[in-house]
Design a protein around this motif. Structure first.
Motif, short mmCIF file in Angstrom:
data_model
loop_
_atom_site.label_atom_id
_atom_site.label_comp_id
_atom_site.label_asym_id
_atom_site.label_seq_id
_atom_site.Cartn_x
_atom_site.Cartn_y
_atom_site.Cartn_z
N GLU A 149 0.83 -1.20 0.00
CA GLU A 149 0.00 0.00 0.00
C GLU A 149 0.87 1.26 0.00
OE1 GLU A 149 -4.02 -1.43 2.41
OE2 GLU A 149 -2.45 -0.35 3.48
N SER A 150 2.02 1.18 0.63
CA SER A 150 2.91 2.34 0.75
C SER A 150 4.08 2.30 -0.22
CB SER A 150 3.46 2.43 2.19
OG SER A 150 2.42 2.60 3.12
N TYR A 151 4.39 1.11 -0.72
CA TYR A 151 5.56 0.96 -1.59
C TYR A 151 5.18 0.20 -2.86
CZ TYR A 151 7.86 2.35 2.70
OH TYR A 151 8.22 3.03 3.83
N TYR A 152 5.69 0.69 -3.95
CA TYR A 152 5.54 0.02 -5.25
C TYR A 152 6.80 -0.80 -5.43
CZ TYR A 152 4.25 -0.27 -10.26
OH TYR A 152 3.87 -0.69 -11.51
N VAL A 153 6.64 -2.11 -5.50
CA VAL A 153 7.79 -3.02 -5.42
C VAL A 153 7.92 -3.81 -6.72
CG1 VAL A 153 8.87 -4.89 -4.12
CG2 VAL A 153 7.47 -3.18 -2.92
#
Length: 340
Positions: free
Chosen positions: A314-318
């Motif tokens: 939700e907080s990081y695009y991985v």
């Protein structure tokens, strides 16, 4: 001369199109709290829900082989390695149609019996089917990578986010941020990186592990039993009321999350610098129907690793880079809807 310029122009247009290839597949969450996507396959375009697998995996649909035949899949032959029947079929992935191979297990003796998945993990044996490799070899992708970004990791009724295959979706990246390449842990059979052991709950240090995995299978973050005990001790010191049920899969329930603090974990970038990942209380807990909250953290024993549950997306695009077996990470743009 004109023909040369025309060729260059055509090449530039074609290359520009290819270099931006991206297959975006909507992700949902099933009743088992797993991320999945829905695809259609075969000449009959039969619908099936599949898990994006990144551990030891293969493209597998566990169903009677007659179903694969009736759906219009093409039988390839027996796969004695995994004890299955191999097929080829046209798959509808997002807005893209592509041919993929998959296996139908012959029975419970099959290595992948029970699996409903497309594989994006490492290919350790030639008998494994791998979606990234097949898409790359067919010219559908220019990079054997995929990316995950979630907008809502606690819903099963609407799209939770997207799996982007090939090129990254720039709209998912926070303005002014760039991907950081994380260090690669050697000897692991799945995507992993290293931690500098800097694991904290608020300002309180927890006992961190040295290897970090990202999970697409579960919302639960797994910490060592020692870090887990440290966390519960921190709750007690804060006066946070909780119920701990070690005989029920180590479940922890809380009446409120107002006092809870962020959990931060230091990852090691490829250049040796630290990259801190933060989990908010909304990401490591889940509100239940009875208004209580379940702690989405569980202990693991006899291991020196940490596994981050999928709410971290939700907080990081991985990104996951298959040829280099590497993880890429960047802060994710916060938005109400996803642009496919």
């Amino acid at each position: 001369m004109r023909s040369i310029f025309a060729f260059i122009l055509i090449f530039a247009v074609v290359f520009g199109t290819i270099s931006n290839q991206r297959i975006s597949v909507p992700l949902k969450i099933n009743d088992k709290q797993q991320l999945f996507f829905t695809v259609k396959y075969g000449e009959k375009q039969c619908q099936v829900d599949l898990i994006p697998a990144i551990n030891f995996c293969s493209n597998v649909i566990t169903e009677p082989s007659q179903v694969a035949d009736q759906c219009g899949s093409v039988y390839i032959g027996e796969n004695n390695f995994v004890k299955s029947r191999d097929y080829s079929a046209k798959f509808q992935l997002g807005n893209t149609q592509t041919n993929l191979q998959f296996s139908v297990p012959n029975g419970s003796q099959s290595m992948f019996y029970g699996a409903q998945e497309l594989c994006f993990g490492f290919q350790n044996y030639a008998e494994q089917q791998n979606t990234l490799i097949e898409l790359f070899q067919s010219g559908q992708l220019t990079e054997e990578r995929f990316y995950v970004g979630l907008n809502n990791a606690q819903t099963s009724s609407a799209s939770a986010g997207y799996l982007d295959i090939g090129a990254a979706n720039e709209s998912q990246i926070k303005a002014g941020s760039d991907f950081v390449k994380l260090s690669t842990s050697t000897g692991e059979s799945q995507y992993s990186t290293n931690s500098n052991r800097n694991l904290n709950y608020g300002s309180q240090k927890l006992q961190g592990g040295s290897i970090v995995f990202f999970s697409l299978d579960s919302p639960f973050t797994q910490l060592s039993i020692f870090a887990f005990q440290d966390l519960l001790s921190a709750f007690s010191q804060q006066g946070v009321e909780y119920t701990y049920l070690p005989d029920q899969d180590y479940a922890v329930y809380l009446n409120s999350i107002e006092q809870l603090q962020n959990i931060t974990l230091g990852l090691v970038a490829q250049d040796g610098s630290a990259y801190n990942v933060t989990l908010t209380s909304q990401q490591y807990t889940k509100q239940l129907n009875n208004s209580q909250y379940q702690l989405l953290i569980v202990p693991q024993f006899y291991t020196n690793s940490i596994t981050l549950g999928y709410p971290v997306f939700e907080s990081y695009y991985v990104g996951f880079d298959l040829p280099h077996r590497q993880i890429l990470i960047v802060e994710k743009a916060q938005q109400n809807t996803f642009e496919a």
